[in-house]
Motif scaffolding. Structure first.
Motif, PDB file in Angstrom:
ATOM      1  N   TYR A 103     -61.250  23.402  39.021  1.00 51.42           N
ATOM      2  CA  TYR A 103     -59.585  22.393  38.108  1.00 51.42           C
ATOM      3  C   TYR A 103     -60.665  20.596  37.427  1.00 51.42           C
ATOM      4  O   TYR A 103     -60.351  20.739  36.272  1.00 51.42           O
ATOM      5  N   LYS A 104     -61.308  20.253  38.332  1.00 51.64           N
ATOM      6  CA  LYS A 104     -61.833  18.652  37.874  1.00 51.64           C
ATOM      7  C   LYS A 104     -62.548  19.096  37.014  1.00 51.64           C
ATOM      8  O   LYS A 104     -62.816  17.727  36.375  1.00 51.64           O
ATOM      9  N   LEU A 105     -64.049  20.251  37.005  1.00 57.23           N
ATOM     10  CA  LEU A 105     -64.547  20.171  36.477  1.00 57.23           C
ATOM     11  C   LEU A 105     -63.952  20.051  34.696  1.00 57.23           C
ATOM     12  O   LEU A 105     -64.222  19.678  33.850  1.00 57.23           O
ATOM     13  N   LEU A 106     -62.970  20.922  34.958  1.00 58.79           N
ATOM     14  CA  LEU A 106     -62.161  21.482  33.345  1.00 58.79           C
ATOM     15  C   LEU A 106     -61.554  20.085  32.723  1.00 58.79           C
ATOM     16  O   LEU A 106     -61.619  19.721  31.592  1.00 58.79           O
ATOM     17  N   SER A 107     -60.758  19.841  33.953  1.00 61.44           N
ATOM     18  CA  SER A 107     -59.838  18.306  33.567  1.00 61.44           C
ATOM     19  C   SER A 107     -60.243  17.249  33.143  1.00 61.44           C
ATOM     20  O   SER A 107     -60.508  16.751  32.539  1.00 61.44           O
ATOM     21  N   SER A 108     -61.880  16.604  33.658  1.00 61.95           N
ATOM     22  CA  SER A 108     -63.217  15.807  33.401  1.00 61.95           C
ATOM     23  C   SER A 108     -63.520  16.140  32.440  1.00 61.95           C
ATOM     24  O   SER A 108     -63.953  15.257  31.592  1.00 61.95           O
ATOM     25  N   LYS A 109     -63.532  17.531  31.419  1.00 60.06           N
ATOM     26  CA  LYS A 109     -64.035  17.727  30.512  1.00 60.06           C
ATOM     27  C   LYS A 109     -65.324  18.123  30.525  1.00 60.06           C
ATOM     28  O   LYS A 109     -66.947  17.851  29.393  1.00 60.06           O
ATOM     29  N   SER A 110     -66.037  18.437  32.018  1.00 63.13           N
ATOM     30  CA  SER A 110     -67.363  19.393  31.795  1.00 63.13           C
ATOM     31  C   SER A 110     -68.115  20.256  31.036  1.00 63.13           C
ATOM     32  O   SER A 110     -67.201  21.517  30.827  1.00 63.13           O
ATOM     33  N   HIS A 111     -69.235  20.178  31.273  1.00 57.93           N
ATOM     34  CA  HIS A 111     -70.390  21.759  30.898  1.00 57.93           C
ATOM     35  C   HIS A 111     -69.898  22.361  31.700  1.00 57.93           C
ATOM     36  O   HIS A 111     -71.213  21.786  32.640  1.00 57.93           O
ATOM     37  N   THR A 112     -68.841  23.345  32.002  1.00 60.27           N
ATOM     38  CA  THR A 112     -69.461  24.305  33.098  1.00 60.27           C
ATOM     39  C   THR A 112     -69.914  25.545  32.807  1.00 60.27           C
ATOM     40  O   THR A 112     -69.793  26.265  32.535  1.00 60.27           O
ATOM     41  N   LEU A 113     -71.061  25.833  34.015  1.00 58.20           N
ATOM     42  CA  LEU A 113     -72.320  26.673  34.462  1.00 58.20           C
ATOM     43  C   LEU A 113     -71.003  28.130  35.001  1.00 58.20           C
ATOM     44  O   LEU A 113     -70.928  27.921  36.490  1.00 58.20           O
ATOM     45  N   LEU A 114     -70.292  28.933  34.472  1.00 55.46           N
ATOM     46  CA  LEU A 114     -70.579  30.265  36.062  1.00 55.46           C
ATOM     47  C   LEU A 114     -70.542  31.432  35.452  1.00 55.46           C
ATOM     48  O   LEU A 114     -71.014  31.791  34.559  1.00 55.46           O
ATOM     49  N   TYR A 115     -70.834  32.676  37.207  1.00 53.27           N
ATOM     50  CA  TYR A 115     -70.826  33.483  36.792  1.00 53.27           C
ATOM     51  C   TYR A 115     -70.299  34.075  37.517  1.00 53.27           C
ATOM     52  O   TYR A 115     -70.231  34.054  39.071  1.00 53.27           O
ATOM     53  N   PRO A 116     -69.548  34.836  36.836  1.00 45.95           N
ATOM     54  CA  PRO A 116     -68.346  35.879  37.613  1.00 45.95           C
ATOM     55  C   PRO A 116     -69.204  36.938  38.639  1.00 45.95           C
ATOM     56  O   PRO A 116     -68.399  37.232  39.594  1.00 45.95           O
ATOM     57  N   GLY A 117     -70.055  37.668  38.570  1.00 45.26           N
ATOM     58  CA  GLY A 117     -71.378  38.621  39.131  1.00 45.26           C
ATOM     59  C   GLY A 117     -71.710  37.916  40.622  1.00 45.26           C
ATOM     60  O   GLY A 117     -71.435  38.810  40.890  1.00 45.26           O
ATOM     61  N   GLY A 118     -72.354  36.633  40.359  1.00 42.49           N
ATOM     62  CA  GLY A 118     -71.992  35.814  41.679  1.00 42.49           C
ATOM     63  C   GLY A 118     -73.377  36.940  42.420  1.00 42.49           C
ATOM     64  O   GLY A 118     -74.006  37.148  41.815  1.00 42.49           O
ATOM     65  N   VAL A 119     -73.075  36.622  44.421  1.00 40.72           N
ATOM     66  CA  VAL A 119     -74.579  36.565  44.686  1.00 40.72           C
ATOM     67  C   VAL A 119     -74.896  38.532  44.507  1.00 40.72           C
ATOM     68  O   VAL A 119     -75.718  38.414  44.258  1.00 40.72           O
ATOM     69  N   ARG A 120     -73.399  39.308  44.431  1.00 40.48           N
ATOM     70  CA  ARG A 120     -74.309  40.341  43.608  1.00 40.48           C
ATOM     71  C   ARG A 120     -74.847  41.178  42.932  1.00 40.48           C
ATOM     72  O   ARG A 120     -75.363  41.616  42.492  1.00 40.48           O
ATOM     73  N   GLU A 121     -74.445  40.290  42.095  1.00 42.10           N
ATOM     74  CA  GLU A 121     -74.900  39.934  40.634  1.00 42.10           C
ATOM     75  C   GLU A 121     -77.130  39.943  40.901  1.00 42.10           C
ATOM     76  O   GLU A 121     -77.792  40.438  40.323  1.00 42.10           O
ATOM     77  N   ALA A 122     -77.050  38.511  41.518  1.00 44.00           N
ATOM     78  CA  ALA A 122     -77.934  37.628  41.726  1.00 44.00           C
ATOM     79  C   ALA A 122     -78.647  38.354  42.630  1.00 44.00           C
ATOM     80  O   ALA A 122     -80.159  38.059  42.060  1.00 44.00           O
ATOM     81  N   LEU A 123     -78.168  39.461  43.410  1.00 45.28           N
ATOM     82  CA  LEU A 123     -79.026  40.031  44.545  1.00 45.28           C
ATOM     83  C   LEU A 123     -78.753  41.438  44.371  1.00 45.28           C
ATOM     84  O   LEU A 123     -78.306  42.409  45.355  1.00 45.28           O
ATOM     85  N   HIS A 124     -78.768  41.760  42.750  1.00 43.07           N
ATOM     86  CA  HIS A 124     -78.626  43.319  42.337  1.00 43.07           C
ATOM     87  C   HIS A 124     -80.007  44.505  42.579  1.00 43.07           C
ATOM     88  O   HIS A 124     -80.737  43.881  43.212  1.00 43.07           O
ATOM     89  N   ARG A 125     -79.435  45.490  42.461  1.00 41.56           N
ATOM     90  CA  ARG A 125     -80.303  47.064  43.387  1.00 41.56           C
ATOM     91  C   ARG A 125     -81.161  46.996  42.727  1.00 41.56           C
ATOM     92  O   ARG A 125     -81.258  46.859  41.083  1.00 41.56           O
TER      93      ARG A 125
END
Length: 701
Positions: free
Chosen positions: A512-534
């Motif tokens: 909330y604070k990042l978007l309200s401060s007009k930041s450029h925000t980087l998001l990975y919905p896949g998170g740990v499961r995606e970064a540590l895939h099989r």
């Protein structure tokens, strides 16, 4: 974002989805009325470099027109022009040392505020510097300029001839703390204590548990009983009074760190690009240092200081159990006076909220080391706050150009090996090879695929800053910031670079604070499961079934930029994955222990995305291929707040973003087949012909 494979592993775990005159110092006498001299204007905070995620951007209003933005020079774009911030030298320290000793050596201990630190801004936290055995209060002279931009800074000066006991010094500092706390109860008070000063800080903290204190302790003298200095006391008691200079040869103290540093600097100056004048300045500084020591440290004075260290160590150790405040422990691996490495581990177990930073090549006088920056250490450890609690958004200060240059240098081999290519989409849908299609104004939310071990992070964040002056604030896993308990997980210091570059622990309020401060925000919905895939799961998205970001983005009218990255299969082959490791009992136990040390996320989620087990996949390196990034056309949410409150509409947009990410990856996987420079050897041949700084071509758009 380090260049090593281990550091890249950290990246894979890091980002996931949200759930005047320097010699004239102003003095305050604590034995008289408390007054502080002020100057006309406050120094601008370092954080002025950034506004709403867009660096160095000024807004200008014109009548009858919308707000427009005007870019000024990108200080990160030309690394060759970036030089280290101006800092005072060891020679400056010696000169001001002499000034304090010979002109201001009478009277009791007192506070002064260095003139280069600017005005006493009460919006800043108060920083009280407690000196080491020298007592001058000039131990942070190399850091005054940067500290003055973020702190209201006072330094304690203990005159050479003063014989105030350790107990009375503690009371003196305590009076200051109580007075300032009563004046501004919501303003944090920082102690920076060196050796003796660290003991004072610990005692004051133990005696004042109600005060909001933050401790920064450098090579504390709590290990005095196990130090080389302990053995000097009986020897000095037997020796006749004589200048300390004569004791140097007898006691082999000439190897002390300031002399070693000065000599090493002098040797480095022998490089062809250096001048004889620079060398002579260092040698003159060394001579000045010896003469000052000889004048100030008589046998009687040195004996008094060593006995004070002994009592300080005993007192601080007896009160460690009562210290409940946060502490940042800075210890040197090459300390010739104290066993600082061992002491750091001991204090780390005894202090409840202690974070340790080790500097293996540094000596006892850490604050004088050329390669040490106190402000950078504070920022990297997320140890700076202006209020009662740390706010990862508003308290954040972006990297200075020189800090960024060092980060870039640590990743230069990754950049050279992968030769990243980035594409973006303009408003008319045209794809271009640069980041011109990236929106300038925030808030912007970048949503994409997380490569194995987060290989894509360093090149992307660096390129955004260099090309567009945009700092990406990554939503990061809490393991980068806290531990549930100590164990086998990597030390928090391994994540310092990510915190310095703006990583924020995952949480709804932080998003909330990042978007309200007009930041450029980087998001990975896949998170740990995606970064540590099989095995066989590369370029497969592991997103939650339900939207986690659409309605929050629409609340602030954020643009959503879907993006895809490919190239992980060209730099390594996954040969030993999670499933393989879980078949081995010892590794299965190890994975369980690691996972229990960190905060668990998505415990209520369904499917594979809920598998948050922490492990290190086994990757067999390949001759590096190339990384490709494709940023799709920004999706507008402004004006759709009411519409996207509907769960069905919100989910439709969520699926649209996910589909766009998959489309971007499919596009890159197809087009890279036509890139004649996809492999390393053709790129090296091209650069050998056209220069190693030349941009390597890629496939035609």
């Amino acid at each position: 974002m380090a260049a090593t494979r281990d550091s890249l592993f950290l990246a894979g775990l890091s980002l996931m989805s949200t759930s005047g005159n320097s010699r004239r110092n102003r003095r305050v006498n604590l034995y008289g009325p408390m007054t502080v001299l002020r100057i006309s204007s406050a120094t601008t905070v370092t954080a002025s470099l950034i506004e709403n995620g867009k660096l160095l951007e000024k807004k200008k209003k014109k009548k009858g027109r919308k707000e427009e933005s005007k870019l000024i020079t990108n200080v990160y774009s030309n690394l060759e022009e970036i030089t280290e911030e101006n800092r005072k030298t060891l020679k400056d320290y010696f000169e001001e040392y002499k000034d304090l000793i010979y002109r201001s050596d009478d009277g009791p201990p007192r506070w002064f505020s260095p003139s280069e630190c600017g005005s006493n801004n009460r919006d800043f936290p108060l920083l009280l510097f407690l000196p080491g055995i020298d007592g001058t209060g000039l131990g942070l002279i190399k850091h005054h300029h940067k500290l003055g931009k973020i702190f209201d800074m006072w330094c304690l000066h203990i005159p050479v001839k003063d014989r105030t006991s350790f107990t009375d010094l503690v009371k003196l500092v305590e009076r200051t703390v109580r007075l300032e706390y009563n004046r501004s109860p919501h303003r944090p008070i920082y102690f920076v204590g060196e050796s003796l000063g660290a003991c004072i800080a610990l005692d004051v903290a133990a005696r004042n548990p109600d005060v909001d204190l933050m401790l920064i302790l450098a090579n504390p003298a709590t290990s005095f009983s196990r130090s080389k200095l302990q053995s000097l006391i009986p020897l000095l008691e037997l020796m006749p009074d004589q200048p300390f200079l004569n004791l140097l040869d007898v006691l082999n103290l000439v190897s002390g760190d300031p002399l070693r540093m000065t000599w090493e600097n002098a040797v480095k100056r022998l490089l062809p690009l250096q001048t004889v004048r620079e060398l002579s300045q260092d040698l003159a500084a060394m001579s000045c240092y010896l003469s000052v020591l000889a004048d100030m440290l008589s046998r009687e004075t040195l004996l008094w200081k060593l006995q004070m260290l002994k009592s300080a160590s005993a007192s601080a150790n007896s009160h460690l159990h009562a210290v409940k405040v946060q502490a940042l422990l800075l210890c040197s691996g090459n300390d010739q006076l104290f066993p600082s490495q061992e002491e750091a581990q001991r204090l780390g177990h005894m202090l409840q909220k202690c974070h340790i930073r080790m500097f293996k090549e540094s000596g006892h006088f850490l604050f004088f080391e050329d390669n040490f920056d106190l402000v950078t250490s504070i920022k990297s450890a997320s140890f700076y706050r202006r209020g009662k609690y740390l706010d990862y958004v508003s308290d954040y200060m972006p990297p200075t150009p020189y800090e960024f240059k060092k980060i870039h240098e640590s990743n230069r081999w990754v950049l050279a090996a992968t030769s990243p290519v980035m594409f973006s989409t303009l408003e008319d849908g045209k794809v271009v090879r640069d980041l011109a299609g990236i929106p300038s104004q925030g808030p912007v939310l970048y949503v994409g695929y997380h490569m194995l071990l987060g290989f894509e992070l360093a090149p992307m964040v660096i390129q955004f800053l260099m090309e567009r002056n945009i700092l990406l604030r990554g939503i990061a896993h809490p393991m980068m910031f806290v531990r549930l308990r100590e164990g086998k997980m990597l030390d928090l210091s391994e994540f310092d670079t990510y915190r310095l570059m703006g990583a924020v622990p995952v949480s709804g309020p932080n998003f909330y604070k990042l978007l309200s401060s007009k930041s450029h925000t980087l998001l990975y919905p896949g998170g740990v499961r995606e970064a540590l895939h099989r095995k066989g799961e590369e370029y497969k998205l592991f997103w939650p079934e339900q939207s986690e970001f659409v309605r929050m983005a629409s609340k602030f009218g954020a643009k959503i930029v879907p993006f895809g990255v490919v190239g992980e299969d060209d730099v390594g082959e996954l040969v030993f994955d999670y499933n393989d490791q879980m078949q081995i009992p010892s590794l299965r136990r190890f994975i369980k222990e690691l996972t229990e040390e960190v905060v668990q996320l998505r415990t209520d989620a369904n499917g594979e995305v809920s598998n948050q087990d922490v492990h290190l996949p086994g990757v067999l390196p390949k001759l590096p291929g190339r990384f490709y990034y494709y940023f799709g056309k920004p999706i507008e949410t402004e004006g759709r707040k009411q519409e996207l409150r509907d769960r069905e509409k919100s989910h439709e947009l969520y699926l649209q973003v996910k589909s766009e990410v998959e489309r971007c990856m499919a596009y890159l996987k197809e087009k890279r087949e036509k890139d004649p420079y996809r492999n390393l050897l053709p790129r090296l041949l091209y650069q050998a012909t056209n220069g190693f700084t030349a941009e390597v071509p890629t496939f035609e758009l």
